[in-house]
Design an enzyme around this catalytic site. Sequence first.
Site, PDB file in Angstrom:
ATOM      1  N   ASP A  57      30.804 100.527  70.052  1.00 52.97           N
ATOM      2  CA  ASP A  57      30.126  99.502  69.264  1.00 52.97           C
ATOM      3  C   ASP A  57      28.957  98.929  70.083  1.00 52.97           C
ATOM      4  OD1 ASP A  57      31.184  97.521  66.671  1.00 52.97           O
ATOM      5  OD2 ASP A  57      29.586  96.780  67.985  1.00 52.97           O
ATOM      6  N   HIS A 114      35.082 102.627  58.704  1.00 48.97           N
ATOM      7  CA  HIS A 114      35.271 102.662  60.149  1.00 48.97           C
ATOM      8  C   HIS A 114      36.454 101.804  60.547  1.00 48.97           C
ATOM      9  CE1 HIS A 114      32.389  99.422  59.198  1.00 48.97           C
ATOM     10  NE2 HIS A 114      32.928  98.751  60.197  1.00 48.97           N
ATOM     11  N   HIS A 117      37.730  99.692  63.921  1.00 50.65           N
ATOM     12  CA  HIS A 117      37.427  99.183  65.258  1.00 50.65           C
ATOM     13  C   HIS A 117      38.679  99.341  66.113  1.00 50.65           C
ATOM     14  CE1 HIS A 117      33.878  96.564  63.964  1.00 50.65           C
ATOM     15  NE2 HIS A 117      34.483  96.751  62.801  1.00 50.65           N
ATOM     16  N   GLU A 143      30.060  94.911  57.366  1.00 49.03           N
ATOM     17  CA  GLU A 143      28.606  94.953  57.587  1.00 49.03           C
ATOM     18  C   GLU A 143      28.044  96.345  57.276  1.00 49.03           C
ATOM     19  OE1 GLU A 143      25.927  94.938  61.639  1.00 49.03           O
ATOM     20  OE2 GLU A 143      27.695  93.662  61.609  1.00 49.03           O
ATOM     21  N   VAL A 144      28.743  97.373  57.712  1.00 48.45           N
ATOM     22  CA  VAL A 144      28.250  98.746  57.537  1.00 48.45           C
ATOM     23  C   VAL A 144      29.105  99.445  56.482  1.00 48.45           C
ATOM     24  CG1 VAL A 144      27.800 100.944  58.663  1.00 48.45           C
ATOM     25  CG2 VAL A 144      27.480  98.803  59.942  1.00 48.45           C
TER      26      VAL A 144
HETATM   27  P1  AMP Z   1      31.890  95.738  60.240  1.00 45.32           P
HETATM   28  O1  AMP Z   1      31.620  94.281  60.129  1.00 45.32           O
HETATM   29  O2  AMP Z   1      33.346  96.053  60.328  1.00 45.32           O
HETATM   30  O3  AMP Z   1      31.167  96.535  59.176  1.00 45.32           O
HETATM   31  O4  AMP Z   1      31.321  96.154  61.676  1.00 45.32           O
HETATM   32  C1  AMP Z   1      30.215  96.972  61.894  1.00 45.32           C
HETATM   33  C2  AMP Z   1      30.087  97.156  63.382  1.00 45.32           C
HETATM   34  O5  AMP Z   1      29.091  98.118  63.633  1.00 45.32           O
HETATM   35  C3  AMP Z   1      29.669  95.886  64.145  1.00 45.32           C
HETATM   36  O6  AMP Z   1      30.679  95.586  65.126  1.00 45.32           O
HETATM   37  C4  AMP Z   1      28.345  96.281  64.805  1.00 45.32           C
HETATM   38  O7  AMP Z   1      28.205  95.757  66.108  1.00 45.32           O
HETATM   39  C5  AMP Z   1      28.429  97.783  64.822  1.00 45.32           C
HETATM   40  N1  AMP Z   1      27.157  98.491  64.809  1.00 45.32           N
HETATM   41  C6  AMP Z   1      26.085  98.263  64.027  1.00 45.32           C
HETATM   42  N2  AMP Z   1      25.112  99.153  64.274  1.00 45.32           N
HETATM   43  C7  AMP Z   1      25.587  99.970  65.245  1.00 45.32           C
HETATM   44  C8  AMP Z   1      25.055 101.108  65.943  1.00 45.32           C
HETATM   45  N3  AMP Z   1      23.825 101.575  65.696  1.00 45.32           N
HETATM   46  N4  AMP Z   1      25.831 101.705  66.880  1.00 45.32           N
HETATM   47  C9  AMP Z   1      27.076 101.240  67.155  1.00 45.32           C
HETATM   48  N5  AMP Z   1      27.632 100.182  66.525  1.00 45.32           N
HETATM   49  C10 AMP Z   1      26.894  99.561  65.592  1.00 45.32           C
END
Ligand code: AMP
Length: 126
Positions: free
Chosen positions: A35, A110, A112, A105-106
């Site tokens: 991350d 995924h 963590h 967020e993404v």
């Molecule tokens: P979520 O809130 O579960 O969708 O978490 C998305 C995670 O992706 C966050 O912890 C971000 O820090 C991480 N993240 C966003 N962009 C990237 C990237 N380019 N490479 C690695 N991690 C990322």
Amino acid sequence: MAHAYDDQNIFAKILRGEIPCTKVKESAHSLAFRDVRPQAPEHILVIPKGAYVNYDDFALAASEAEIVDFTRLLGEIAAELGVRPADGGAGFRLVSNAGRDSLQEVPHMHVHLLAGRPLGGLLPAD
Ligand code: AMP
């Protein structure tokens, strides 16, 4: 019904090699990388290579081969990090955000994997 998948999300770009990542491990159907904003000494994201928006899409629509591959990769990473309680490790936490209330967020499925320090309660008090 599955959500529409946005193939411009940042993890889709990582999977296509359009932006870099710090790769931890890769398997036939899954990829693990660090991350960019780590919240623990070990903060690894494990993603399927397939186009799934979040955990529920993956659990309901992925093939058995993809699900086994993903789950095994998580276990292998925990073993390689030395955090498995069964091996005397200090443990870890898995978190998968899905949708609005979780602040996902993404929009690519995924999990963590967090480890390397005491991780506190499951949710922050608010
Ligand atoms: P979520 O809130 O579960 O969708 O978490 C998305 C995670 O992706 C966050 O912890 C971000 O820090 C991480 N993240 C966003 N962009 C990237 C990237 N380019 N490479 C690695 N991690 C990322």
